[in-house]
Design a protein around this motif. Structure first.
Motif, mmCIF file in Angstrom:
data_model
loop_
_atom_site.group_PDB
_atom_site.id
_atom_site.type_symbol
_atom_site.label_atom_id
_atom_site.label_comp_id
_atom_site.label_asym_id
_atom_site.label_seq_id
_atom_site.Cartn_x
_atom_site.Cartn_y
_atom_site.Cartn_z
ATOM 1 N N GLN A 253 0.826 -1.206 0.000
ATOM 2 C CA GLN A 253 0.000 0.000 0.000
ATOM 3 C C GLN A 253 0.860 1.256 0.000
ATOM 4 O OE1 GLN A 253 -2.393 -1.094 3.454
ATOM 5 N NE2 GLN A 253 -4.220 -1.102 2.151
ATOM 6 N N GLU A 254 1.935 1.249 0.766
ATOM 7 C CA GLU A 254 2.824 2.412 0.816
ATOM 8 C C GLU A 254 3.450 2.688 -0.549
ATOM 9 O OE1 GLU A 254 4.010 1.962 5.533
ATOM 10 O OE2 GLU A 254 5.380 1.176 4.016
ATOM 11 N N GLU B 183 0.735 4.098 -2.854
ATOM 12 C CA GLU B 183 0.426 5.488 -2.488
ATOM 13 C C GLU B 183 1.493 6.450 -3.002
ATOM 14 O OE1 GLU B 183 -1.009 8.136 1.313
ATOM 15 O OE2 GLU B 183 -0.174 6.160 1.684
ATOM 16 N N HIS C 164 -7.216 6.273 -1.549
ATOM 17 C CA HIS C 164 -7.777 5.512 -0.424
ATOM 18 C C HIS C 164 -8.591 4.329 -0.924
ATOM 19 C CE1 HIS C 164 -10.036 4.482 3.161
ATOM 20 N NE2 HIS C 164 -11.136 4.669 2.460
ATOM 21 N N LEU D 148 -6.273 1.665 -2.303
ATOM 22 C CA LEU D 148 -5.556 0.968 -1.230
ATOM 23 C C LEU D 148 -6.475 -0.003 -0.498
ATOM 24 C CD1 LEU D 148 -3.353 3.842 0.239
ATOM 25 C CD2 LEU D 148 -2.742 2.123 -1.474
ATOM 26 N N LYS E 8 -6.080 -4.074 -0.184
ATOM 27 C CA LYS E 8 -6.156 -4.797 1.095
ATOM 28 C C LYS E 8 -7.046 -6.030 0.957
ATOM 29 C CE LYS E 8 -9.031 -3.490 4.298
ATOM 30 N NZ LYS E 8 -9.696 -2.790 5.423
#
Length: 79
Positions: free
Chosen positions: A17-18, A21, A34, A37, A41
């Motif tokens: 995710q990092e 982003e 968002h 991400l 997940k």
């Protein structure tokens, strides 16, 4: 804290995710990032926590929201 259903493979979900982003922060709004991400997940843990079908739906729902601004028809995402 390492959570088993988010720690499969070479990278934990949060690490993926990092990276996503960072790569998208100049191209998309924070809200769209968002949603993407969140989709990542649910995709990443699919079949590892709860029902795979539920996670597949949540992933698709968040992707739909990121692309169209609307949730999929037929229900809302439950957390």
């Amino acid at each position: 804290m390492r959570v088993e259903h988010y720690a499969q493979g070479a990278m934990e979900t949060v690490e993926k995710q990092e990276l996503v982003e960072i790569s998208l922060e100049r191209a998309l709004s924070p809200m769209r990032i968002h949603y993407l991400l969140s989709a990542l997940k649910y995709f990443d843990r699919m079949g590892l926590k709860g029902e795979a079908e539920s996670d597949a739906y949540k992933c698709a729902d968040y992707l739909c929201r990121a692309v169209t601004g609307e949730w999929l028809e037929g229900g809302e995402v439950d957390g």
